[in-house]
Motif scaffolding. Structure first.
Motif, PDB file in Angstrom:
ATOM      1  N   ALA A  41      27.960  14.904  19.036  1.00  0.00           N
ATOM      2  CA  ALA A  41      27.480  15.628  17.900  1.00  0.00           C
ATOM      3  C   ALA A  41      28.762  16.331  17.036  1.00  0.00           C
ATOM      4  CB  ALA A  41      26.562  17.060  18.366  1.00  0.00           C
ATOM      5  N   ARG A  42      28.599  16.755  15.595  1.00  0.00           N
ATOM      6  CA  ARG A  42      29.504  17.563  15.025  1.00  0.00           C
ATOM      7  C   ARG A  42      29.143  18.776  14.708  1.00  0.00           C
ATOM      8  NH1 ARG A  42      30.601  13.962  10.653  1.00  0.00           N
ATOM      9  NH2 ARG A  42      32.864  13.247  11.198  1.00  0.00           N
ATOM     10  N   LEU A  43      29.961  19.717  14.959  1.00  0.00           N
ATOM     11  CA  LEU A  43      29.571  21.013  14.603  1.00  0.00           C
ATOM     12  C   LEU A  43      30.623  21.498  13.498  1.00  0.00           C
ATOM     13  CD1 LEU A  43      28.168  20.710  17.398  1.00  0.00           C
ATOM     14  CD2 LEU A  43      28.781  23.071  18.262  1.00  0.00           C
ATOM     15  N   ILE A  44      30.189  22.278  12.663  1.00  0.00           N
ATOM     16  CA  ILE A  44      30.948  22.814  11.565  1.00  0.00           C
ATOM     17  C   ILE A  44      31.150  24.393  11.978  1.00  0.00           C
ATOM     18  CG2 ILE A  44      31.388  23.207   9.078  1.00  0.00           C
ATOM     19  CD1 ILE A  44      31.563  20.305  10.008  1.00  0.00           C
ATOM     20  N   VAL A  45      32.136  24.726  12.229  1.00  0.00           N
ATOM     21  CA  VAL A  45      32.197  26.336  12.601  1.00  0.00           C
ATOM     22  C   VAL A  45      33.287  26.957  11.365  1.00  0.00           C
ATOM     23  CG1 VAL A  45      33.391  28.035  14.176  1.00  0.00           C
ATOM     24  CG2 VAL A  45      32.109  25.965  15.012  1.00  0.00           C
ATOM     25  N   THR A  46      32.637  28.111  10.623  1.00  0.00           N
ATOM     26  CA  THR A  46      33.056  28.612   9.835  1.00  0.00           C
ATOM     27  C   THR A  46      33.575  30.058  10.240  1.00  0.00           C
ATOM     28  OG1 THR A  46      31.464  29.408   8.509  1.00  0.00           O
ATOM     29  CG2 THR A  46      32.316  27.172   8.061  1.00  0.00           C
ATOM     30  N   VAL A  76      38.769  19.437  18.500  1.00  0.00           N
ATOM     31  CA  VAL A  76      38.640  19.859  16.753  1.00  0.00           C
ATOM     32  C   VAL A  76      39.125  18.471  16.318  1.00  0.00           C
ATOM     33  CG1 VAL A  76      39.833  21.258  15.196  1.00  0.00           C
ATOM     34  CG2 VAL A  76      39.522  22.156  17.423  1.00  0.00           C
ATOM     35  N   GLU A  77      38.311  18.010  15.440  1.00  0.00           N
ATOM     36  CA  GLU A  77      38.432  16.927  14.662  1.00  0.00           C
ATOM     37  C   GLU A  77      39.397  17.197  13.499  1.00  0.00           C
ATOM     38  OE1 GLU A  77      35.570  13.694  11.820  1.00  0.00           O
ATOM     39  OE2 GLU A  77      34.865  15.740  12.358  1.00  0.00           O
ATOM     40  N   ARG A 100      33.402  29.111   3.062  1.00  0.00           N
ATOM     41  CA  ARG A 100      34.575  29.598   3.781  1.00  0.00           C
ATOM     42  C   ARG A 100      35.364  28.859   4.524  1.00  0.00           C
ATOM     43  NH1 ARG A 100      32.526  34.387   7.733  1.00  0.00           N
ATOM     44  NH2 ARG A 100      31.274  32.660   8.533  1.00  0.00           N
ATOM     45  N   PRO A 101      36.502  29.208   5.165  1.00  0.00           N
ATOM     46  CA  PRO A 101      37.524  28.061   5.929  1.00  0.00           C
ATOM     47  C   PRO A 101      36.681  27.700   7.069  1.00  0.00           C
ATOM     48  CG  PRO A 101      38.322  30.517   5.664  1.00  0.00           C
ATOM     49  CD  PRO A 101      37.231  30.425   4.589  1.00  0.00           C
ATOM     50  N   GLY A 102      36.716  26.526   7.854  1.00  0.00           N
ATOM     51  CA  GLY A 102      36.426  26.304   8.819  1.00  0.00           C
ATOM     52  C   GLY A 102      37.000  25.169   9.603  1.00  0.00           C
ATOM     53  N   VAL A 103      36.373  24.467  10.804  1.00  0.00           N
ATOM     54  CA  VAL A 103      36.852  23.504  11.493  1.00  0.00           C
ATOM     55  C   VAL A 103      35.600  22.702  11.853  1.00  0.00           C
ATOM     56  CG1 VAL A 103      38.792  24.828  12.423  1.00  0.00           C
ATOM     57  CG2 VAL A 103      36.655  24.860  13.534  1.00  0.00           C
ATOM     58  N   SER A 104      36.127  21.346  12.140  1.00  0.00           N
ATOM     59  CA  SER A 104      34.819  20.488  12.494  1.00  0.00           C
ATOM     60  C   SER A 104      35.189  20.026  13.927  1.00  0.00           C
ATOM     61  CB  SER A 104      35.132  19.221  11.672  1.00  0.00           C
ATOM     62  OG  SER A 104      34.237  18.190  12.136  1.00  0.00           O
ATOM     63  N   CYS A 110      27.875  28.757  12.337  1.00  0.00           N
ATOM     64  CA  CYS A 110      27.972  27.233  13.065  1.00  0.00           C
ATOM     65  C   CYS A 110      26.871  26.636  12.350  1.00  0.00           C
ATOM     66  CB  CYS A 110      27.650  27.428  14.516  1.00  0.00           C
ATOM     67  SG  CYS A 110      27.743  25.820  15.391  1.00  0.00           S
ATOM     68  N   TYR A 111      27.118  25.429  11.961  1.00  0.00           N
ATOM     69  CA  TYR A 111      26.286  24.607  10.934  1.00  0.00           C
ATOM     70  C   TYR A 111      26.422  22.949  11.717  1.00  0.00           C
ATOM     71  CZ  TYR A 111      26.812  28.223   7.597  1.00  0.00           C
ATOM     72  OH  TYR A 111      26.851  29.592   6.969  1.00  0.00           O
ATOM     73  N   ASN A 112      25.498  22.476  11.445  1.00  0.00           N
ATOM     74  CA  ASN A 112      25.557  20.891  11.753  1.00  0.00           C
ATOM     75  C   ASN A 112      26.201  20.034  10.873  1.00  0.00           C
ATOM     76  OD1 ASN A 112      24.290  18.218  12.741  1.00  0.00           O
ATOM     77  ND2 ASN A 112      23.020  18.313  10.769  1.00  0.00           N
ATOM     78  N   GLY A 113      26.784  18.848  11.357  1.00  0.00           N
ATOM     79  CA  GLY A 113      27.696  17.932  10.592  1.00  0.00           C
ATOM     80  C   GLY A 113      27.365  16.649  10.485  1.00  0.00           C
ATOM     81  N   LEU A 114      26.002  16.209  10.974  1.00  0.00           N
ATOM     82  CA  LEU A 114      25.656  14.970  11.214  1.00  0.00           C
ATOM     83  C   LEU A 114      24.338  14.738  10.515  1.00  0.00           C
ATOM     84  CD1 LEU A 114      26.907  13.799  14.557  1.00  0.00           C
ATOM     85  CD2 LEU A 114      27.656  13.023  12.318  1.00  0.00           C
TER      86      LEU A 114
END
Length: 299
Positions: free
Chosen positions: A22-27, A57-58, A70-74, A105-109
């Motif tokens: 899974a890929r999580l997008i955290v901002t 962290v991708e 907003r800024p974030g990490v994958s 936190c958002y879905n990335g796939l």
């Protein structure tokens, strides 16, 4: 023998295996808080031998790349099943992202209903009845009241069949030389999308073999590559080898792991490296075989 910058590349292959990813997008309000959430949420996730998931962290994301500007990490998370992945993701988001200042936190796939895992929908109960759901463009989000405002988390997250356990071994004449090569490989691979290096700093010092003399252990130290055991075991170390580091790669697909192997090995071929090899277990560990010579042949 194939060489890169005069460094011999052993004619062998790494074994990788399928895992659910899974890929999580955290901002967050600032890049620093996004990095903090990403770092904590992917802690204690080096190997499923002893962890609930393999995670890392991708890459970092600019405001133009995230759902809320907003800024974030994958983040990429890997586990052996969707059920195990959901449990690990819910626990990690709940304990490490929900608790972190200003995050969402958002879905990335892509979401395929029968292959999705539920994160926001499981965390909503923390709102104690004050949680609110909202649906936008077919995607449901949960808003939980917290002490600095609201924590937003998407309801369902997509999953895919990823590839984990890709690897290569850096055999150096000294600890310093091998570590410098490993750090160069990590820096090069970290620029690639769709892959993570789940071990601390991307580098493995305690490479393992399948099985052990102790029946309860699934894996144990890779004695053939331990310099202090030379003379006591059938060593795989060349003359003059003083240290070995392993780079383990997890990716969203086989092509991503193959490219990371190519990029990482080439970056690792530097002064003080005696040989590049890979974790080969006779084809018994995983169905994906990454042949070093095939991947690294010029042209």
């Amino acid at each position: 023998m194939l060489t890169i910058d005069s460094i011999p590349i052993e004619d062998t292959f790494a074994e990788a295996f399928p895992m659910t990813a899974a890929r999580l997008i955290v901002t967050a309000a600032t890049p620093e808080w996004a990095r903090t959430a990403g770092r904590v949420a992917t802690g204690y996730a080096s190997s499923v031998i002893g962890c609930d998931a393999e995670a890392g962290v991708e890459r970092e994301l600019g405001p133009e790349e995230t759902p809320d500007g907003r800024p974030g990490v994958s983040l990429l998370l890997f586990a052996f099943s969707r059920e195990a992945l959901q449990k690990a993701a819910v626990n990690r988001v709940g304990q490490c992202v929900l608790t972190c200042a200003t995050t969402a936190c958002y879905n990335g796939l892509p979401v395929v209903k029968e292959k999705a895992i539920r994160i926001g929908g499981n965390l909503r109960f923390f709102g104690d009845g004050f949680q609110i759901s909202k649906k936008l463009e077919g995607r449901r989000y949960w808003r939980l009241p917290v002490m600095d405002g609201e924590f937003t988390c998407e309801d369902f997250f997509g999953t895919t069949k990823g590839v984990a356990g890709g690897n290569f071994l850096i055999v150096g004449e000294s600890q310093a030389a091998a570590l410098a090569a490993a750090e160069a490989a990590v820096a090069a691979i970290s620029r690639l999308p769709c892959v993570i290096l789940p071990f601390p700093g991307g580098v493995v010092r305690s490479g393992s073999k399948v099985g052990s003399k102790y029946k309860k252990l699934r894996a144990s130290t890779n004695d053939a590559y331990c310099p202090t055991l030379r003379g006591q075991v059938k060593t795989a170390l060349p003359e003059g080898a003083g240290a070995v580091y392993e780079i383990v790669i997890d990716g969203l697909d086989l092509a991503a792991v193959e490219e990371a192997t190519r990029v990482g090995v080439r970056a690792a071929c530097r002064r003080g490296v005696l040989r590049i090899s890979a974790g080969n277990y006779g084809g018994k560990l995983g169905p994906f075989h990454l042949h070093l010579h095939k991947l690294l042949q010029p042209g």
